[in-house]
Design a protein around this motif. Structure first.
Motif, PDB file in Angstrom:
ATOM      1  N   GLN A  39       0.854  -1.209   0.000  1.00 35.28           N
ATOM      2  CA  GLN A  39       0.000   0.000   0.000  1.00 35.28           C
ATOM      3  C   GLN A  39       0.882   1.248   0.000  1.00 35.28           C
ATOM      4  N   TYR A  40       1.698   1.386  -1.031  1.00 35.24           N
ATOM      5  CA  TYR A  40       2.708   2.454  -1.003  1.00 35.24           C
ATOM      6  C   TYR A  40       2.219   3.784  -1.582  1.00 35.24           C
ATOM      7  N   GLY A  41       0.958   3.859  -1.999  1.00 25.70           N
ATOM      8  CA  GLY A  41       0.468   5.071  -2.662  1.00 25.70           C
ATOM      9  C   GLY A  41       0.591   6.317  -1.789  1.00 25.70           C
ATOM     10  N   SER A  42       0.783   7.461  -2.443  1.00 26.25           N
ATOM     11  CA  SER A  42       0.826   8.732  -1.714  1.00 26.25           C
ATOM     12  C   SER A  42      -0.605   9.142  -1.369  1.00 26.25           C
ATOM     13  N   ALA A  43      -0.791   9.629  -0.185  1.00 28.58           N
ATOM     14  CA  ALA A  43      -2.139   9.978   0.284  1.00 28.58           C
ATOM     15  C   ALA A  43      -2.722  11.171  -0.461  1.00 28.58           C
ATOM     16  N   SER A  44      -1.909  11.846  -1.281  1.00 28.55           N
ATOM     17  CA  SER A  44      -2.425  13.026  -1.988  1.00 28.55           C
ATOM     18  C   SER A  44      -2.865  12.724  -3.416  1.00 28.55           C
ATOM     19  N   THR A  45      -2.897  11.442  -3.821  1.00 26.64           N
ATOM     20  CA  THR A  45      -3.214  11.121  -5.212  1.00 26.64           C
ATOM     21  C   THR A  45      -4.649  10.617  -5.359  1.00 26.64           C
ATOM     22  N   LEU A  46      -5.097  10.506  -6.621  1.00 26.64           N
ATOM     23  CA  LEU A  46      -6.511  10.222  -6.858  1.00 26.64           C
ATOM     24  C   LEU A  46      -6.820   8.751  -7.154  1.00 26.64           C
ATOM     25  N   TYR A  47      -5.795   7.973  -7.546  1.00 24.91           N
ATOM     26  CA  TYR A  47      -6.073   6.562  -7.876  1.00 24.91           C
ATOM     27  C   TYR A  47      -6.265   5.763  -6.587  1.00 24.91           C
ATOM     28  N   SER A  48      -6.705   4.505  -6.759  1.00 23.06           N
ATOM     29  CA  SER A  48      -7.244   3.815  -5.584  1.00 23.06           C
ATOM     30  C   SER A  48      -6.218   3.569  -4.467  1.00 23.06           C
ATOM     31  N   ASP A  85      -6.791   4.894  -0.728  1.00 26.36           N
ATOM     32  CA  ASP A  85      -6.740   4.014   0.458  1.00 26.36           C
ATOM     33  C   ASP A  85      -5.804   4.611   1.517  1.00 26.36           C
ATOM     34  N   ALA A  86      -4.679   5.126   1.041  1.00 28.83           N
ATOM     35  CA  ALA A  86      -3.715   5.714   1.977  1.00 28.83           C
ATOM     36  C   ALA A  86      -4.337   6.924   2.664  1.00 28.83           C
ATOM     37  N   SER A  87      -5.044   7.721   1.872  1.00 26.42           N
ATOM     38  CA  SER A  87      -5.663   8.926   2.420  1.00 26.42           C
ATOM     39  C   SER A  87      -6.716   8.550   3.486  1.00 26.42           C
ATOM     40  N   LYS A  88      -7.448   7.452   3.216  1.00 24.68           N
ATOM     41  CA  LYS A  88      -8.453   6.988   4.177  1.00 24.68           C
ATOM     42  C   LYS A  88      -7.762   6.537   5.468  1.00 24.68           C
ATOM     43  N   ALA A  89      -6.629   5.846   5.307  1.00 25.39           N
ATOM     44  CA  ALA A  89      -5.899   5.368   6.491  1.00 25.39           C
ATOM     45  C   ALA A  89      -5.388   6.553   7.327  1.00 25.39           C
ATOM     46  N   VAL A  90      -4.957   7.607   6.635  1.00 27.97           N
ATOM     47  CA  VAL A  90      -4.483   8.816   7.339  1.00 27.97           C
ATOM     48  C   VAL A  90      -5.652   9.450   8.103  1.00 27.97           C
ATOM     49  N   ASP A  91      -6.807   9.512   7.456  1.00 29.27           N
ATOM     50  CA  ASP A  91      -7.976  10.112   8.126  1.00 29.27           C
ATOM     51  C   ASP A  91      -8.402   9.297   9.348  1.00 29.27           C
TER      52      ASP A  91
END
Ligand code: PLP
Length: 387
Positions: free
Chosen positions: A30-39, A43-49
């Motif tokens: 799950q290495y995606g950056s939390a500031s991006t729009l793809y899934s 997911d990362a952004s949701k985990a941060v929230d």
């Protein structure tokens, strides 16, 4: 490793296995950056929230008031530089104490060199500030009161609710460093009435290099890290998603375990304090006897050096410390112990033992045996001891 008796939890705590488990997916797939729009980014952004909600609920804040930082040092620096920048038109007077952590003292010293006026409040022999002295120090130029909740070396707990009330009445920003208290004793931002507070994950069984800053809604505080628009445009830098998830998990665990853990650790602490006082002569407990963190034991031993005790204890597999982690590499006596009024030789002869959730009574007994032998051996060789 498993035979080690680790008594330096104020320096850092071991990471909790559940925290590590929660973090691992965000280090690997799950290495995606939390500031991006793809899934994977979403997911990362949701985990941060979710982590933000957990941190907020541990301290009674709204999630929108939590900003992730690189740790306690950054949060404290942000408070000092951010408040001074945003209040420059109001005044240039800062009130703090002589025994804050260097994460507050160093930025304050820097501003003092730039022309700010700073009052360093004294503490009494137990390490408690005098509320009347605080009131008397306030001027119409005062923009910031920065006073810690619990001291990292001696564990003394400050009357932060009273400080918060005074600051609110005078409309002055109150920042409190809760790095040592959050997750260990109740911290409630509305009870304290602070405008900002600092949190560090590695002091509550989370990872190093991640922390948070609480900023009360409506409080004016300038940016400290400039760059991207992360954290609602207030703290730039790509999110440390794994670290943030770790902090969130650590906060959640603390919320559920804090009360029972504090009770168990207090018993160990009191057994250690009683044991030292009954078995070793020429000792002095540093810090307040009751208004202290459940896990803190700090003693001065007449006639010997704290560093020598640390090395001999280490040879017996026991990790202890002589002061804060940042100053223990230096030969200067601890500024905290000097602020209590200790003489230089007493400050040099001090030892801090800070306990954690995995310590046992058996370990306290072994520690007492090793410590009393160590003190006897060192005193037998010491020209300074004539007890
Ligand atoms: N404030 C206090 C009271 C501390 O004990 C520490 C760490 O020792 C810090 C701030 C700094 O926190 P960090 O290690 O997360 O930068």
């Amino acid at each position: 490793m498993s035979d080690i008796i680790y008594l330096d939890h104020a320096a850092t705590t071991p990471i909790d296995e559940e925290v590590l488990e929660a973090m691992l997916p965000y280090v690997t797939e799950q290495y995606g950056s939390a500031s991006t729009l793809y899934s994977i980014g979403r997911d990362a952004s949701k985990a941060v929230d979710e982590a933000r909600e957990k941190v907020a609920s541990l301290i009674g804040a709204d999630p929108s008031e939590i900003y992730f930082t690189s740790g306690g040092t950054e949060s404290d620096n942000w408070a000092v530089f951010g408040v001074s920048a945003s209040k420059s038109k109001k005044g240039n007077h800062i009130i703090t104490t002589k025994f804050e952590h260097h994460a507050i003292l160093e930025p304050v010293h820097y501003l003092e060199k730039q022309g700010y006026d700073v009052t360093y409040l004294d503490v009494d022999s137990d390490g408690v500030i005098d509320i009347e002295e605080l009131k008397a120090a306030i001027t119409d130029q005062t923009i910031l009161i920065a006073i810690m909740h619990a001291n990292n070396e001696i564990g003394t707990i400050e009357p932060v609710e009273e400080i918060g009330k005074i600051a609110r009445d005078k409309n002055i920003h109150f920042h409190t460093d809760t790095v040592q208290s959050v997750g260990h004793i109740p911290v409630d931002v509305n009870g304290i009435g602070c405008h900002s507070l600092a949190i560090s994950a590695h002091k509550l069984y989370g990872p190093k290099g991640i922390g948070a800053m609480y900023i009360r809604k409506g409080s004016r505080i300038g940016r400290f890290m400039f760059g991207g628009g992360q954290e609602n445009n207030r703290r730039a830098g790509t999110h440390n998603v794994a670290g943030i998830v770790g902090l969130g998990k650590a906060a959640d665990l603390a919320m559920h375990r804090m009360e029972s853990e504090a009770q168990a650790i207090t018993k160990l602490r009191d057994a250690l304090i009683d044991g030292v006082e009954s078995r070793i002569k020429g000792v002095k407990l540093n810090g307040h006897r009751t208004e202290r963190l459940p896990n803190n034991v700090n003693f001065s031993f007449d006639g010997i050096e704290g560093e020598s005790i640390i090395l001999l204890m280490d040879m017996n597999g026991i990790c202890v410390s002589s002061g804060s982690a940042c100053t223990s590499g230096s030969l200067d006596p601890s500024h905290v112990l000097l602020a209590l009024g200790l003489k230089h030789e007493q400050a040099h002869g001090s030892l801090r033992m800070t306990l954690g959730k995995d310590n046992t009574m058996e370990q306290m007994e072994k520690t007492l045996d090793v410590l009393s032998d160590t003190v006897d051996r060192l005193r037998a060789m010491s020209p300074l001891f004539n007890g």
